[in-house]
Scaffold this active site. Structure first.
Site, PDB file in Angstrom:
ATOM      1  N   TYR A 120      -4.116  -7.003  -3.696  1.00 18.03           N
ATOM      2  CA  TYR A 120      -3.374  -5.963  -4.403  1.00 18.03           C
ATOM      3  C   TYR A 120      -1.898  -6.288  -4.438  1.00 18.03           C
ATOM      4  CZ  TYR A 120      -1.877  -3.336  -0.127  1.00 18.03           C
ATOM      5  OH  TYR A 120      -1.334  -2.925   1.061  1.00 18.03           O
ATOM      6  N   TYR A 134      -7.126  -5.025  -6.903  1.00 18.77           N
ATOM      7  CA  TYR A 134      -8.161  -5.890  -7.486  1.00 18.77           C
ATOM      8  C   TYR A 134      -9.205  -6.125  -6.386  1.00 18.77           C
ATOM      9  CZ  TYR A 134      -4.664  -6.524 -11.100  1.00 18.77           C
ATOM     10  OH  TYR A 134      -3.745  -6.300 -12.097  1.00 18.77           O
ATOM     11  N   GLY A 255       6.940  16.386   9.710  1.00 16.97           N
ATOM     12  CA  GLY A 255       6.416  15.935  10.991  1.00 16.97           C
ATOM     13  C   GLY A 255       4.908  16.002  11.010  1.00 16.97           C
ATOM     14  N   ASP A 282      -0.699   4.468   9.092  1.00 14.46           N
ATOM     15  CA  ASP A 282      -1.472   3.618   9.999  1.00 14.46           C
ATOM     16  C   ASP A 282      -0.738   3.429  11.320  1.00 14.46           C
ATOM     17  OD1 ASP A 282      -3.202   3.314   7.831  1.00 14.46           O
ATOM     18  OD2 ASP A 282      -2.196   1.484   7.158  1.00 14.46           O
TER      19      ASP A 282
END
Length: 327
Positions: A120, A134, A255, A282
């Protein structure tokens, strides 16, 4: 990376090369071998960096995958961690394997010569990163419930996956369901909704909700809940997902709130200059889970997640340089 015979080849790789019995069990987790197995697709990420003399764009190659991002952050925190996925028999697959293993993550990867590694492109912007994927018929889209046995073979303290993996194919969705439904006793099931407009919508909103309700720890942004289910507040998200032991509701620039039982805790977002937001979620999950694995109080888990997320908000890639994430 080509293979003969069986179209997929198992390749456990990792710079630390931990043996199955090398990680001592932590208190309360007798028999644990690794702290976490993170399961899902990682793509080659191409980031524009100016142009050459002819005006053609130049790109820097990096990695982009929510579960491997979490794995890298946990590894940098000193945790023995495994990333489970599949890659194509191509140059991007080689790059991803080398890069992730180089971070100390043990890579349990199937190499598929008939399917490509997904790619990508993204154009960073503080107001919102433009992304083009992709990934159709990628190697990781062939992940399926049969991969769960390999995950349990590591006897992880927790297994982490996301709504992204659940959306890339029917078989990958079945794998996520298997991981959340059949986790051995003592294995914590963690799930990040990780809404993506290119993958999620009315067609799978109920599926993502059902998966979240099966997890022990769930991460979900208010904005994600609104896009999927029309929920617009922390309380509304809790009403939708009442079953996890811990529900972490991210509130963007405000937050995040952690809810467990009848209690809740709020942690304000760090005050940082935002280069782009992709990857911060993440990092937040990894920081939170690292402290959760240490049996830290939930307010400390929230603070650790917010701090690590702040280090990612100021970089163009999904993962900052190692020295930044350890600061």
């Amino acid at each position: 990376m080509s293979s003969q015979g069986d179209p997929t080849v198992e390749r456990p790789v990792g710079s630390r090369s931990p043996a199955e019995t090398s990680a001592p069990p932590a208190d309360g987790w007798t028999g644990a071998v690794v702290d976490a197995v993170c399961v899902g697709e990682t793509m080659a990420l191409l980031i524009p960096e100016g142009t050459d003399d002819t005006g053609a764009p130049r790109f820097r190659t990096d990695i982009g995958g929510t579960e491997s991002n979490v794995a890298v952050h946990l590894s940098r925190a000193g945790r023995p961690v495994v990333w489970r996925s599949a890659l194509g028999d191509d140059v991007f697959g080689e790059f991803l394997l080398s890069r992730i293993a180089g971070e100390g993550v043990r890579c349990s990867v199937r190499t598929d010569p008939r399917r490509p590694t997904a790619v990508y492109f993204k154009e960073p912007n503080p107001k919102g990163t433009r992304v083009r994927y992709y990934r159709r018929d990628s190697a990781a889209s062939a992940l399926g419930p049969e991969d769960a046995a390999d995950v349990w073979g590591f006897r992880p303290r927790l297994v982490h996956t996301t709504g992204i993996t659940a959306a890339i194919s029917d078989t990958a969705q079945a794998l996520v369901a298997e991981l959340l439904r059949e986790a051995p006793t003592g294995t914590l099931r963690t799930f990040d909704v990780n809404f993506r407009s290119a993958l999620h919508g009315e067609h799978n909103a109920e599926t993502i909700l059902s998966l979240a309700r099966q997890a022990d720890v769930v991460f979900c942004g208010v904005d994600e809940a609104e896009s999927l289910w029309g929920a617009t507040s922390v309380d509304a998200v809790r009403e939708l997902i009442p079953t996890p032991r811990v529900l972490v509701v991210k509130q963007g620039a405000e937050g995040a709130t952690a809810i467990s039982g009848g209690n809740s805790w709020f942690e304000p977002a760090p005050a940082v200059e935002v280069l782009e937001p992709v990857g911060a979620g993440d990092a937040f999950a990894a920081g939170f889970l690292d402290r959760l694995l240490a049996d830290a109080p939930l307010p400390d888990c929230l603070a650790a997640g917010a701090h690590l997320a702040g280090t990612v908000l100021g970089v163009a890639g999904d993962i900052p340089p190692a020295t930044s994430s350890r600061a």
